[in-house]
Design a protein around this motif. Structure first.
Motif, PDB file in Angstrom:
ATOM      1  N   LEU A   1       4.532   1.205  -1.540  1.00  0.00           N
ATOM      2  CA  LEU A   1       4.343   2.743  -1.308  1.00  0.00           C
ATOM      3  C   LEU A   1       3.319   3.369  -1.945  1.00  0.00           C
ATOM      4  N   ASP A   2       3.042   3.064  -3.060  1.00  0.00           N
ATOM      5  CA  ASP A   2       1.825   3.785  -4.194  1.00  0.00           C
ATOM      6  C   ASP A   2       0.629   3.628  -3.179  1.00  0.00           C
ATOM      7  N   LEU A   3       0.286   2.394  -2.925  1.00  0.00           N
ATOM      8  CA  LEU A   3      -0.911   2.171  -2.194  1.00  0.00           C
ATOM      9  C   LEU A   3      -1.061   2.563  -0.758  1.00  0.00           C
TER      10      LEU A   3
ATOM     11  N   PHE B   1      -3.711   2.027   4.445  1.00  0.00           N
ATOM     12  CA  PHE B   1      -3.263   1.389   5.547  1.00  0.00           C
ATOM     13  C   PHE B   1      -3.574   2.152   6.937  1.00  0.00           C
ATOM     14  N   GLU B   2      -3.322   3.362   6.671  1.00  0.00           N
ATOM     15  CA  GLU B   2      -3.526   4.336   7.795  1.00  0.00           C
ATOM     16  C   GLU B   2      -4.027   5.594   7.219  1.00  0.00           C
ATOM     17  N   ASN B   3      -4.191   6.561   8.053  1.00  0.00           N
ATOM     18  CA  ASN B   3      -4.451   7.957   7.576  1.00  0.00           C
ATOM     19  C   ASN B   3      -3.656   8.452   6.515  1.00  0.00           C
ATOM     20  N   LYS B   4      -4.467   9.050   5.502  1.00  0.00           N
ATOM     21  CA  LYS B   4      -3.743   9.591   4.380  1.00  0.00           C
ATOM     22  C   LYS B   4      -3.135  10.738   4.907  1.00  0.00           C
ATOM     23  N   ARG B   5      -1.578  10.847   4.457  1.00  0.00           N
ATOM     24  CA  ARG B   5      -0.664  11.839   4.296  1.00  0.00           C
ATOM     25  C   ARG B   5      -0.259  12.544   3.154  1.00  0.00           C
ATOM     26  N   THR B   6      -0.047  13.629   2.869  1.00  0.00           N
ATOM     27  CA  THR B   6       0.303  14.153   1.458  1.00  0.00           C
ATOM     28  C   THR B   6       1.958  13.894   1.622  1.00  0.00           C
ATOM     29  N   LEU B   7       2.254  13.283   0.597  1.00  0.00           N
ATOM     30  CA  LEU B   7       3.739  12.950   0.470  1.00  0.00           C
ATOM     31  C   LEU B   7       4.635  14.141  -0.091  1.00  0.00           C
ATOM     32  N   SER B   8       5.627  14.392   0.390  1.00  0.00           N
ATOM     33  CA  SER B   8       6.584  15.254  -0.017  1.00  0.00           C
ATOM     34  C   SER B   8       7.026  14.997  -1.595  1.00  0.00           C
TER      35      SER B   8
END
Ligand code: IPE
Ligand code: IPE
Ligand code: MG
Ligand code: MG
Ligand code: MG
Length: 309
Positions: A169-171, A177-184
């Motif tokens: 999940l960290d990587l 692996f796909e577009n960067k999305r800001t995590l909640s």
């Protein structure tokens, strides 16, 4: 009379010494009777990864939670050594070029720098496997059912739904692996509860398992373990921003550039520090029923929040 902080430092140093001795024996160049040979390059690289460095905080937590339940120290140390082998493996793989790509660990070149990538991968494989070999040994606890529970819980803490899953999940959060999305915030807490929290929680639960603690005591220790596990990664992320490479013995200032999902990035330094302090309070409140017996564990929680390396 020594205060709690001094007693904590003495206990941590004593456990670190005992763990060093045990790991030195476990990583001996001589093959065991049911092994064939131990390839010298692999032994040397495993010793580089595991000996002479590290705070040994996870084994310390195993020993100190064990002490709450009057567990024999020798068995607790052996269980702690097994856990430390997993931790050391996680660091070797975490530093690989394909993961965090770091050159410095515990003030020395990382294993893939001192040796090579293939050796570092095999060091990880071999430390991970040795950990379960050690945890299954009779020296850990005379009751085989206790050892089975420890092996099962350690496997769950280390693998797919634990540390290794958290590393995935960290990587992924870097956008690899796909577009960067800001995590909640909630997603970051879950990621960190897996990549770092799982092994620290296991360290605390191990003492309760070894001591055949009752359900109420197990719950208290588990709450303490979850809170300090969360606190530990927040402190690590704060040190990445505020610490320096020389003191840390590993490169500082890398997380933001790598796009790591951290509470420091999401909440900012001040709020992350406030969260860290709340977690220490929460951890220590969970120990109330153990009163004086848990003073060293309370000092450990403060150490996690205040450490400089
Ligand atoms: C570093 O762990 C990796 C994280 C889980 C954040 P430690 O800070 O415990 O590393 P050592 O064992 O003391 O080197
Ligand atoms: C590592 O987290 C967690 C592990 C499972 C090893 P980090 O990547 O932040 O640890 P450091 O900062 O390299 O020690
Ligand atoms: Mg990492
Ligand atoms: Mg890293
Ligand atoms: Mg870090």
């Amino acid at each position: 009379m020594k205060n709690d902080t001094a007693r904590f430092s003495d206990s941590l140093a004593a456990t670190a010494r005992d763990i060093e001795t045990l790991l030195d024996q476990l990583l001996s160049p001589a093959a065991l009777s049911s092994e064939t040979v131990r390839p010298p390059r692999l032994v040397a690289a495993m010793r580089h990864a595991a000996l002479d460095g590290g705070k040994r905080l996870r084994p310390f937590l195993v020993v100190e939670t064990s002490a709450l339940f009057d567990v024999d120290r020798t068995g607790a140390l052996m269980a702690g050594a097994a856990l430390e082998l997993i931790h050391c493996y996680s660091l070797v793989h975490d530093d690989l070029p394909a993961m965090d790509n770091d050159d410095l660990r515990r003030g020395r070149p990382t294993v893939h720098r001192a040796f090579d990538d293939a050796t570092a991968i095999l060091v990880g494989d071999s430390l991970l496997t040795l950990a379960f070999d050690v945890m299954a040994r009779a020296e850990v606890h005379p009751d085989a059912a206790v050892r089975t529970t420890l092996v099962l819980e350690l496997a769950r803490a280390s693998g797919l739904g634990g540390m290794a899953g958290g590393q995935m999940l960290d990587l992924a959060a870097e956008g690899r692996f796909e577009n960067k999305r800001t995590l909640s915030e909630k997603e970051i807490v879950t990621l960190q509860a897996m990549k770092t929290g799982a092994l620290i929680r296991f360290a605390c639960n191990a003492g309760a398992i070894l001591g055949k603690a009752d359900a109420a005591a197990r719950t208290s220790v588990a709450i303490y373990g979850s809170a300090i596990g969360q606190a530990f990664q927040i402190a690590d992320d704060l040190l990445d921003v505020e610490g320096d490479t020389k003191t840390l013995g590993k490169a500082a200032g890398k997380d933001a550039a790598a796009g790591k999902a951290t509470l420091v990035a999401t909440l900012g330094v001040d709020k992350a520090r406030a969260r860290l302090n709340e977690l220490v309070e929460e951890a220590n409140a969970a120990l109330a029923s153990f009163s004086k017996k848990s003073d060293t564990l309370r000092a450990a929680a403060r150490f996690i929040a205040e450490r400089r390396a």
